[in-house]
Design an enzyme around this catalytic site. Structure first.
Site, PDB file in Angstrom:
ATOM      1  N   ARG A 115      56.377 -81.687   5.161  1.00 10.34           N
ATOM      2  CA  ARG A 115      56.864 -81.598   6.406  1.00 10.34           C
ATOM      3  C   ARG A 115      58.490 -81.975   6.317  1.00 10.34           C
ATOM      4  O   ARG A 115      59.069 -81.579   7.292  1.00 10.34           O
ATOM      5  CB  ARG A 115      56.096 -82.466   7.267  1.00 10.34           C
ATOM      6  CG  ARG A 115      54.759 -82.357   7.470  1.00 10.34           C
ATOM      7  CD  ARG A 115      53.999 -83.402   8.128  1.00 10.34           C
ATOM      8  NE  ARG A 115      54.566 -83.467   9.488  1.00 10.34           N
ATOM      9  CZ  ARG A 115      54.014 -82.807  10.694  1.00 10.34           C
ATOM     10  NH1 ARG A 115      53.170 -82.147  10.557  1.00 10.34           N
ATOM     11  NH2 ARG A 115      54.567 -83.144  11.837  1.00 10.34           N
TER      12      ARG A 115
ATOM     13  N   CYS B 240      58.784 -86.424  10.387  1.00  6.90           N
ATOM     14  CA  CYS B 240      57.848 -87.710  10.167  1.00  6.90           C
ATOM     15  C   CYS B 240      56.315 -87.291  10.106  1.00  6.90           C
ATOM     16  O   CYS B 240      55.693 -86.355  10.635  1.00  6.90           O
ATOM     17  CB  CYS B 240      58.052 -88.700  11.311  1.00  6.90           C
ATOM     18  SG  CYS B 240      59.733 -89.122  11.580  1.00  6.90           S
TER      19      CYS B 240
ATOM     20  N   LYS C 174      58.876 -78.904   8.394  1.00  2.00           N
ATOM     21  CA  LYS C 174      58.037 -77.887   8.762  1.00  2.00           C
ATOM     22  C   LYS C 174      57.774 -77.642  10.226  1.00  2.00           C
ATOM     23  O   LYS C 174      57.459 -76.795  10.873  1.00  2.00           O
ATOM     24  CB  LYS C 174      56.807 -78.209   7.832  1.00  2.00           C
ATOM     25  CG  LYS C 174      55.647 -77.104   8.017  1.00  2.00           C
ATOM     26  CD  LYS C 174      56.007 -75.946   7.149  1.00  2.00           C
ATOM     27  CE  LYS C 174      55.106 -74.698   7.557  1.00  2.00           C
ATOM     28  NZ  LYS C 174      55.486 -73.382   7.397  1.00  2.00           N
TER      29      LYS C 174
ATOM     30  N   GLU D  61      64.324 -61.985  10.515  1.00  2.13           N
ATOM     31  CA  GLU D  61      63.418 -62.805   9.804  1.00  2.13           C
ATOM     32  C   GLU D  61      64.140 -62.923   8.253  1.00  2.13           C
ATOM     33  O   GLU D  61      64.051 -63.992   7.695  1.00  2.13           O
ATOM     34  CB  GLU D  61      62.057 -62.495   9.942  1.00  2.13           C
ATOM     35  CG  GLU D  61      61.211 -63.301   9.047  1.00  2.13           C
ATOM     36  CD  GLU D  61      60.983 -64.699   9.207  1.00  2.13           C
ATOM     37  OE1 GLU D  61      61.712 -65.183   9.895  1.00  2.13           O
ATOM     38  OE2 GLU D  61      60.605 -65.378   8.422  1.00  2.13           O
TER      39      GLU D  61
ATOM     40  N   ASN E 173      55.555 -91.345  15.248  1.00  2.00           N
ATOM     41  CA  ASN E 173      56.567 -89.990  15.275  1.00  2.00           C
ATOM     42  C   ASN E 173      56.986 -89.847  16.698  1.00  2.00           C
ATOM     43  O   ASN E 173      56.190 -90.206  17.503  1.00  2.00           O
ATOM     44  CB  ASN E 173      55.615 -88.946  14.824  1.00  2.00           C
ATOM     45  CG  ASN E 173      55.284 -88.931  13.555  1.00  2.00           C
ATOM     46  OD1 ASN E 173      55.668 -89.655  12.692  1.00  2.00           O
ATOM     47  ND2 ASN E 173      54.252 -88.044  12.883  1.00  2.00           N
ATOM     48  N   GLY E 174      57.942 -89.179  16.759  1.00  2.00           N
ATOM     49  CA  GLY E 174      58.347 -88.932  18.211  1.00  2.00           C
ATOM     50  C   GLY E 174      59.689 -89.610  18.416  1.00  2.00           C
ATOM     51  O   GLY E 174      60.384 -90.322  17.317  1.00  2.00           O
TER      52      GLY E 174
ATOM     53  N   LYS F 144      64.959 -66.488   6.608  1.00  2.00           N
ATOM     54  CA  LYS F 144      64.403 -66.628   5.097  1.00  2.00           C
ATOM     55  C   LYS F 144      65.323 -67.232   4.041  1.00  2.00           C
ATOM     56  O   LYS F 144      65.311 -68.103   3.376  1.00  2.00           O
ATOM     57  CB  LYS F 144      63.492 -65.573   4.708  1.00  2.00           C
ATOM     58  CG  LYS F 144      62.113 -65.900   4.102  1.00  2.00           C
ATOM     59  CD  LYS F 144      61.255 -66.292   5.011  1.00  2.00           C
ATOM     60  CE  LYS F 144      61.544 -67.454   5.855  1.00  2.00           C
ATOM     61  NZ  LYS F 144      60.643 -67.780   7.069  1.00  2.00           N
TER      62      LYS F 144
ATOM     63  N   GLU G 269      67.482 -70.177   4.630  1.00  2.00           N
ATOM     64  CA  GLU G 269      66.683 -71.436   5.072  1.00  2.00           C
ATOM     65  C   GLU G 269      66.723 -72.030   3.305  1.00  2.00           C
ATOM     66  O   GLU G 269      66.758 -73.222   3.297  1.00  2.00           O
ATOM     67  CB  GLU G 269      65.211 -71.207   5.348  1.00  2.00           C
ATOM     68  CG  GLU G 269      65.180 -71.111   6.791  1.00  2.00           C
ATOM     69  CD  GLU G 269      63.629 -70.782   7.187  1.00  2.00           C
ATOM     70  OE1 GLU G 269      63.302 -71.724   7.983  1.00  2.00           O
ATOM     71  OE2 GLU G 269      63.150 -69.850   6.845  1.00  2.00           O
TER      72      GLU G 269
ATOM     73  N   HIS H 267      81.248 -53.487  16.003  1.00  2.00           N
ATOM     74  CA  HIS H 267      81.908 -54.230  17.059  1.00  2.00           C
ATOM     75  C   HIS H 267      82.244 -55.577  16.776  1.00  2.00           C
ATOM     76  O   HIS H 267      82.565 -56.469  17.665  1.00  2.00           O
ATOM     77  CB  HIS H 267      81.029 -54.350  18.419  1.00  2.00           C
ATOM     78  CG  HIS H 267      80.890 -52.911  18.766  1.00  2.00           C
ATOM     79  ND1 HIS H 267      81.653 -52.229  19.695  1.00  2.00           N
ATOM     80  CD2 HIS H 267      79.371 -52.353  18.877  1.00  2.00           C
ATOM     81  CE1 HIS H 267      80.922 -50.981  19.960  1.00  2.00           C
ATOM     82  NE2 HIS H 267      79.715 -51.036  19.482  1.00  2.00           N
TER      83      HIS H 267
ATOM     84  N   TRP I 171      61.689 -88.782   8.791  1.00  2.00           N
ATOM     85  CA  TRP I 171      62.609 -88.079   8.848  1.00  2.00           C
ATOM     86  C   TRP I 171      63.843 -88.586   9.758  1.00  2.00           C
ATOM     87  O   TRP I 171      63.447 -88.593  11.000  1.00  2.00           O
ATOM     88  CB  TRP I 171      62.349 -86.538   9.346  1.00  2.00           C
ATOM     89  CG  TRP I 171      63.136 -85.512   8.968  1.00  2.00           C
ATOM     90  CD1 TRP I 171      63.201 -84.518   8.002  1.00  2.00           C
ATOM     91  CD2 TRP I 171      63.880 -84.902   9.997  1.00  2.00           C
ATOM     92  NE1 TRP I 171      64.191 -83.642   8.334  1.00  2.00           N
ATOM     93  CE2 TRP I 171      64.698 -83.820   9.303  1.00  2.00           C
ATOM     94  CE3 TRP I 171      64.275 -85.346  11.355  1.00  2.00           C
ATOM     95  CZ2 TRP I 171      65.605 -83.012  10.300  1.00  2.00           C
ATOM     96  CZ3 TRP I 171      65.348 -84.416  12.230  1.00  2.00           C
ATOM     97  CH2 TRP I 171      65.797 -83.369  11.389  1.00  2.00           C
TER      98      TRP I 171
END
Ligand code: G6P
Length: 612
Positions: free
Chosen positions: A31, A2, A607, A487, A106-107, A491, A494, A510, A80
């Site tokens: 975001r 948000c 984000k 990473e 927000n929160g 990437k 995502e 293994h 969001w």
């Protein structure tokens, strides 16, 4: 996640309040969100007007054009969804039942159900499924004729985290704000006063901002901003953010992600020059978190972070151990925040976070601070919550990072770990001043070496075209190449939604090798000389199972490996993973582009994750 924006305009100024709100929301789009809305105080009719829409800001713009709300003071929000599906009713701002109060938030209000039940018993009707509406209803119900006093009464009843912006119908040019564990910043500009959850929303108007203290209230009128904590007025200092608003634009690139990949040479140069005097071959003492005494007393550095920042922490762990002989441990912040391990003598904690706002990373830091540990932070955002909570901050100078998938922040985070490790090694007497000079000279070549890789983007693009049918990709490597593989795999998944996994090359047999067949691509990163032959042997194991191979490292033109090879410029083992990462970023980008994905705003991701 948000985003919040707000603006109250001075009389006779030409700025358009609606445009400031909509433009601010557009600048917060990166975001991640699923719906958006604004509320303005209509002075003439003495009412609060709402416009809300599901989907993109362009939908909200259409609603605003149709309904033509009027007002010079307003608040806006990108949502969001957490409590209740994305719908117009659940969209912020939320109005209280009698329409005297509008709230964006927000929160998460953790005790919202208990509060809602109580309000319902008292006859209040709710219009949404959100936790936020409880705040609007409480403020209206408990209103005492003064919104600041009402807030002081309501805030202690709320559990959880919040950044709130509130309109009171009775004061049509005023915005009330409050925050607890969610970011909110305020600013004065020529045209009036602004607020936002993130500086990106305000870069077009101002660079000087105020952060509100935890559990504080701020009151914005067109002419002034006042701060209050525990009933006392506060006079905090403003912070100057020297980001350029053009840095938050695409500048001709198709996507922010590609632009940010190409920003990396500059980001590395800026960060390096801030911490290091390259000509003299020395680290600037005043920028470093450890004195010689502290460096010698350091027994362990524990590093907590999330997502890509966690992968930088894993890289940092290797660098600190290898270069400086400092025992280090990288931890996933969402787990580590619940760690019951008592602090160790000589232990220092570090939080790594691009945004400086990630809830789990902040919680890990708060937890360690409460245990009495010295806490450092590595962040890209000046004045962010994590930066303010830490005892010492090292900032990456990457500039605003807009694409959800982190690129330039990661590379500069790893660079900072390189610098920190060199500094600690020097202070602890394991690296002489002469050796330090040599290592700094190597670091100084990094920006150009990254440029050289970027110049070969066509090679990556062409290879990607051969991978149309590939849906399973494994990234393998050992030591720091394993860290960079983590990473690389993140990437790719995502932004392209392809199945990708990273494995320590020696661990593959293994279990996971059972998944490898001729439909898979295996990306082998082999730059660490001490295990080079072993990694290449692991590569042969997957070749034998029919997988297609892509090899990253430094190999001669006439190399014997029968596969595609992407070479990086000559550099030390410690810097090589930075360079292979650039290939991995380009690879992920072009794979996602080939599959037609929404690269800058991948599905389900945000984000900055400001809730647990
Ligand atoms: C989200 C983002 C990631 C980022 C992570 C940590 O998951 O999508 O790109 O790495 O948060 O963010 P931070 O701001 O703490 O580095």
């Amino acid at each position: 996640m948000c985003g919040i924006v707000g603006f109250t305009k001075k009389k006779y100024r030409s700025a358009c309040c609606l445009e400031v709100l909509l433009n601010g929301l557009e600048n917060l789009e990166y975001r991640g969100y699923d719906s958006a809305g604004i509320a303005v105080s209509d002075m003439e009719h003495q009412e609060l007007k709402l416009c809300r829409a599901v989907g993109r800001i362009s939908n909200l713009r259409r609603v605003v054009e149709e309904e033509k709300p009027e007002g010079s003071c307003g608040i806006g929000h990108t949502r969001w969804a957490t409590h209740g599906k994305p719908s117009v009713e659940n969209c912020h701002p939320h109005l209280a039942e009698k329409k005297t109060v509008a709230v964006v938030h927000n929160g998460i209000i953790e005790n919202y159900q208990a509060l809602k039940l109580q309000l319902q018993k008292e006859g209040v009707h709710f219009a949404s499924q959100t936790d936020t509406e409880v705040v609007a209803q409480l403020l209206e119900k408990q209103y005492c004729g003064d919104m600041k006093k009402t807030l002081e009464r309501v805030l202690p009843q709320l559990e959880g985290s919040f950044a709130l912006a509130i309109l009171d119908r009775n004061q049509p040019d005023t915005i009330y704000c409050a925050r607890r564990r969610s970011p909110l910043l305020l600013a004065k500009g020529e045209d009036g006063a602004y607020l936002a959850s993130d500086i990106s929303a305000l870069l077009d108007y101002t660079r000087d901002v105020w952060y509100i203290d935890e559990d504080s209230i701020a009151v914005l009128t067109p002419e002034e901003i006042m701060f209050w904590k525990d009933g006392e007025q506060q006079f905090p200092q403003s912070v100057h953010i020297n980001w350029d608003s053009s840095a938050a634009r695409k500048n001709g690139f198709d996507h922010f992600m590609l632009k940010e990949i190409f920003d990396q040479p500059t980001a590395l140069r800026d960060t390096l020059n801030h911490y290091v005097d390259v000509e003299k071959g020395i680290i600037r003492r005043e920028t470093m978190p450890f004195t010689m005494e502290q460096a010698k007393a350091l027994k362990r550095l524990t590093i907590a972070a999330c997502g890509t920042a966690y992968h930088a922490a894993v890289m940092g762990q290797s660098l600190l151990e290898q270069v400086a002989g400092v025992p280090a441990m990288a931890a996933v912040a969402s787990e580590y925040r619940y760690s019951t391990m008592p602090p160790m003598e000589g232990e220092v904690f570090m939080a790594v976070s691009q945004s400086g706002e990630t809830a789990d990373t902040l919680a890990a830091l708060t937890h360690k601070k409460a245990q009495g540990l010295r806490c450092l932070a590595l962040s890209n955002v000046i004045g962010s919550t994590i930066a303010r909570e830490a005892d010492h901050v090292m900032y990456t100078l990457a500039g605003p990072e807009i694409a959800v998938a982190s690129t330039k922040a990661y590379l500069t985070q790893v660079l900072l770990f390189e610098i920190l490790a060199l500094d600690l090694a020097n202070l602890r007497g394991v690296l002489s001043d002469e050796e330090l000079k040599v290592r700094i000279a190597e670091l100084a070549q990094l920006p150009e070496q990254v440029e050289a890789i970027l110049a070969s983007k066509k090679t990556v693009e062409d290879f990607v075209q051969t991978q149309k049918n590939c849906h399973d990709i494994f990234f393998i490597g050992r030591l720091m190449d394993y860290a960079s593989s983590l990473e690389a795999a993140l990437k790719l998944k995502e932004i392209s939604y392809l199945h990708s996994e990273a494995y320590a090359a020696g661990e593959l047999k293994h279990g996971t090798i059972a998944l490898v067949d001729e439909s898979c691509l295996v990306v082998v990163t082999a730059t660490q000389s001490v295990v080079l032959e072993k990694t290449l042997a692991n590569m042969e194991e997957v070749r034998a199972r029919g997988a297609e191979l892509l090899l990253l490292g430094h190999f001669p033109v006439d190399h014997p490996h029968d596969c595609t090879v992407w070479n990086i410029p000559a550099c030390s083992d410690q810097l090589a993973p930075i360079l292979t990462t650039v290939y991995a970023q380009l690879f992920a980008y072009y794979m996602a582009k080939m599959h037609g994905c929404d690269i800058d705003k991948p599905r389900n991701l945000a984000k900055s994750v400001t809730v647990e």
